[in-house]
Design a protein around this motif. Structure first.
Motif: not given
Length: 124
Positions: A63, A66, A70, A113, A116, A121, A123
């Motif tokens: 988490d 992500l 952002d 990314h 991620r 994960l 988005l």
């Protein structure tokens, strides 16, 4: 004793704070027309940002990855917008420095990314 995640978060904040200080000195050097110092400090700021991002990548649960995407996206966009303003005002040196910093954030985003994707994960 402070846990490792807290220590890493504190170190990241210290690196970010140092990057902000370097940014302020860079602006002062630019005002005094010291291009060599501006270039050196700009590179230093990028390295500090990279180090903070690397710490975040290593220690971040999914988490946080992500959230970091952002945050870095927001920062990059702010730098690009500030560069646009600087260019409109004819301050090409500042615009160049801001775009260099934005490019560093773009590189960070590529790595985030990748992480991620490794974590599987999606988005939001």
């Amino acid at each position: 004793m402070t846990d490792l995640n807290t220590q890493v978060a504190e170190l990241r904040e210290q690196l970010n704070a140092l990057a902000r200080q370097v940014n302020a000195v860079t602006e002062a050097a630019d005002e005094k027309d010291k291009p060599d110092l501006v270039d050196t400090l700009s590179d230093m700021r990028l390295h500090l940002n990279d180090a903070a991002a690397a710490l975040g990548d290593i220690a971040s649960p999914p988490d946080e990855v992500l959230a970091r995407i952002d945050e870095v996206t927001r920062r990059r966009n702010e730098l690009v917008e500030a560069a646009r303003v600087a260019m409109a005002e004819g301050d090409d040196g500042t615009a160049t420095d801001l775009l260099r910093a934005a490019a560093g954030h773009s590189a960070d985003l590529v790595e985030l990314h990748k992480r991620r994707i490794e974590l599987g994960l999606e988005l939001p």
